[in-house]
Design an enzyme around this catalytic site. Structure first.
Site, PDB file in Angstrom:
ATOM      1  N   GLY A  12      33.857  41.276  30.073  1.00  0.00           N
ATOM      2  CA  GLY A  12      34.954  40.625  30.802  1.00  0.00           C
ATOM      3  C   GLY A  12      34.502  39.274  31.333  1.00  0.00           C
ATOM      4  CB  ALA A  23      22.907  26.128  35.440  1.00  0.00           C
ATOM      5  CB  SER A  74      30.622  43.216  19.879  1.00  0.00           C
ATOM      6  OG  SER A  74      30.111  43.644  18.636  1.00  0.00           O
ATOM      7  N   GLY A 105      27.491  46.566  30.442  1.00  0.00           N
ATOM      8  CA  GLY A 105      27.360  46.815  29.012  1.00  0.00           C
ATOM      9  C   GLY A 105      26.573  45.694  28.345  1.00  0.00           C
ATOM     10  CG  ASP A 128      34.127  45.411  37.252  1.00  0.00           C
ATOM     11  OD1 ASP A 128      35.217  44.908  37.579  1.00  0.00           O
ATOM     12  OD2 ASP A 128      33.880  45.837  36.106  1.00  0.00           O
ATOM     13  N   GLY A 171      37.989  46.661  38.884  1.00  0.00           N
ATOM     14  CA  GLY A 171      36.677  47.150  39.331  1.00  0.00           C
ATOM     15  C   GLY A 171      36.116  48.251  38.449  1.00  0.00           C
ATOM     16  CD  GLU A 188      47.959  48.219  57.479  1.00  0.00           C
ATOM     17  OE1 GLU A 188      48.277  47.768  56.375  1.00  0.00           O
ATOM     18  OE2 GLU A 188      47.654  47.511  58.463  1.00  0.00           O
ATOM     19  NE  ARG A 212      46.658  52.887  63.491  1.00  0.00           N
ATOM     20  CZ  ARG A 212      46.268  53.620  62.443  1.00  0.00           C
ATOM     21  NH1 ARG A 212      46.033  54.906  62.614  1.00  0.00           N
ATOM     22  NH2 ARG A 212      46.096  53.079  61.271  1.00  0.00           N
ATOM     23  NE  ARG A 248      60.566  47.451  46.281  1.00  0.00           N
ATOM     24  CZ  ARG A 248      61.435  48.269  46.861  1.00  0.00           C
ATOM     25  NH1 ARG A 248      61.087  49.502  47.188  1.00  0.00           N
ATOM     26  NH2 ARG A 248      62.661  47.850  47.154  1.00  0.00           N
TER      27      ARG A 248
HETATM   28  O1  F6P Z   1      34.551  44.509  33.901  1.00  0.00           O
HETATM   29  C1  F6P Z   1      35.511  43.597  34.299  1.00  0.00           C
HETATM   30  C2  F6P Z   1      36.886  44.169  34.127  1.00  0.00           C
HETATM   31  O2  F6P Z   1      37.823  43.187  34.536  1.00  0.00           O
HETATM   32  C3  F6P Z   1      37.163  45.483  34.852  1.00  0.00           C
HETATM   33  O3  F6P Z   1      37.427  45.308  36.209  1.00  0.00           O
HETATM   34  C4  F6P Z   1      38.334  46.027  34.073  1.00  0.00           C
HETATM   35  O4  F6P Z   1      38.404  47.416  34.159  1.00  0.00           O
HETATM   36  C5  F6P Z   1      38.022  45.575  32.679  1.00  0.00           C
HETATM   37  O5  F6P Z   1      37.146  44.462  32.777  1.00  0.00           O
HETATM   38  C6  F6P Z   1      39.226  45.192  31.863  1.00  0.00           C
HETATM   39  O6  F6P Z   1      38.790  44.905  30.571  1.00  0.00           O
HETATM   40  P1  F6P Z   1      39.663  44.151  29.488  1.00  0.00           P
HETATM   41  O7  F6P Z   1      39.754  42.717  29.906  1.00  0.00           O
HETATM   42  O8  F6P Z   1      38.876  44.325  28.228  1.00  0.00           O
HETATM   43  O9  F6P Z   1      41.002  44.800  29.490  1.00  0.00           O
END
Ligand code: F6P
Length: 324
Positions: A12, A23, A74, A105, A128, A171, A188, A212, A248
């Site tokens: 991702g 850099a 990949s 990964g 994440d 995440g 909350e 509350r 919602r």
């Molecule tokens: O690892 C980063 C991430 O954005 C995760 O938060 C999410 O579960 C995943 O990649 C989504 O992957 P893709 O972009 O392949 O749908």
């Protein structure tokens, strides 16, 4: 003796990847090395998609989100055959070492290459924040700020209508983004994979907030939670009459990943990129450049491969205390 390195972004994308590419390229060029960029992550490595990276070629990218090199997940690289082809491509292109910018990964893949004898250094990058070897990874800060902007806006309309909102954040299987967005966004409640939370418990959190005297209830839900936004919405729809509040749901999804990097991620990407190259220059490979205890630190890939970072329990408790 290194003369040429390659750099790729994998998995991702994360805001700040371009700062890291820049850099890596400029630190290596300063050492007199040639720098190759690999397009589309490990997939492009297997098919040999190399491009020359110059100082000018990395101009005007530090402020851009995403990755100028492109990224991919990949399937072929997961196989030994795929990794062998990748190493052939690297040696055919006379590349002496590789820098991999990515998350779990991707760094596991980097480790596998080092086990096959090719020098690789990693840069800790994923929104994440679940990668061992870095207290905070590249992209987290920007992704969190994007989530917070949305939460702040949702709070406004939630208050106007006395509504409850579920906000689902990314995440993967880690609740870090949800927990931190919950704390910093004054939510909350938070629903994270690390703590089993039933729909009934979420309903109770919302009821307690109204009792509350609050005018809204914001519950931040991690996508990896047992009951994520879809399941919770389904439950609340089924029990609408009995619950007595309007709800919602908003799923932020990839919006969190596509932002332009803030100052923190530009600087972190820059420092990690330079550190990964400096380590290669010192003859250190098979390490991950990360941010640990306030410093840039190299951790052996062997120590982090396949491991995920555990959430700080104190922060989980703090989120519950502050939700009052
Ligand atoms: O690892 C980063 C991430 O954005 C995760 O938060 C999410 O579960 C995943 O990649 C989504 O992957 P893709 O972009 O392949 O749908």
């Amino acid at each position: 003796m290194i003369r040429r390195i390659a750099v790729l972004t994998s998995g991702g994308d994360a805001p700040g990847m371009n700062a890291a590419i820049r850099a890596v390229a400029r630190t290596a060029l300063d050492l007199g090395w040639n720098v190759q960029g690999v397009r589309h992550g490990y997939a492009g490595l297997i098919t040999g998609e190399f491009i020359d990276l110059s100082a000018r070629g990395t101009s005007g990218i530090i402020q851009q989100g995403g990755t100028i090199l492109g990224s991919a997940r990949s399937k072929e690289f997961v196989t030994e055959e795929g990794r062998k082809t990748a190493i052939h491509q690297l040696t055919d292109h006379e590349v002496d070492a590789l820098v991999v910018i990515g998350g779990n990964g991707s760094q596991e893949g980097a480790y596998r290459l080092t086990q096959m004898g090719f020098p690789v250094n990693g840069i800790a990058s994923t929104i994440d924040n679940d990668l061992a070897g870095s207290d905070i990874t590249l992209g987290v800060d920007t992704a969190l700020n994007i989530a917070l902007e949305s939460i702040d806006r949702l709070k406004v309309t939630a208050s106007s209508h006395q509504r409850a909102f579920l906000v689902e954040v990314m995440g993967r299987r880690c609740g870090y983004l949800a927990l931190m967005a919950g704390i910093a966004g004054g939510a909350e409640g938070v629903v994270i994979p690390e703590v089993e939370t039933t729909p009934e418990q979420v309903a109770e959190l919302i009821h307690a907030s109204y009792k509350r005297g609050k005018t809204h209830a914001i519950i931040v839900v991690a996508e990896g939670a047992t009951y994520a936004a879809d399941q919770l919405t389904h439950y609340f729809r089924e029990h609408k009459q009995a619950l007595g509040f309007e709800l919602r749901a908003t799923t932020l999804g990839h919006v969190q990943r596509g932002g332009a990097p803030g100052a923190y991620d530009r600087l972190l990407g820059t420092r990690l990129g330079a550190a990964a190259v400096d380590a290669l220059a010192r003859g250190e490979s098979a390490v991950l450049a990360g941010y640990v205890d306030g410093k840039i630190k190299q951790t052996p890939l062997a120590e982090i491969a396949g491991k995920t970072k555990v959430l700080d329990e104190n922060l989980i408790k703090l989120a519950a205390v502050l939700a009052r």
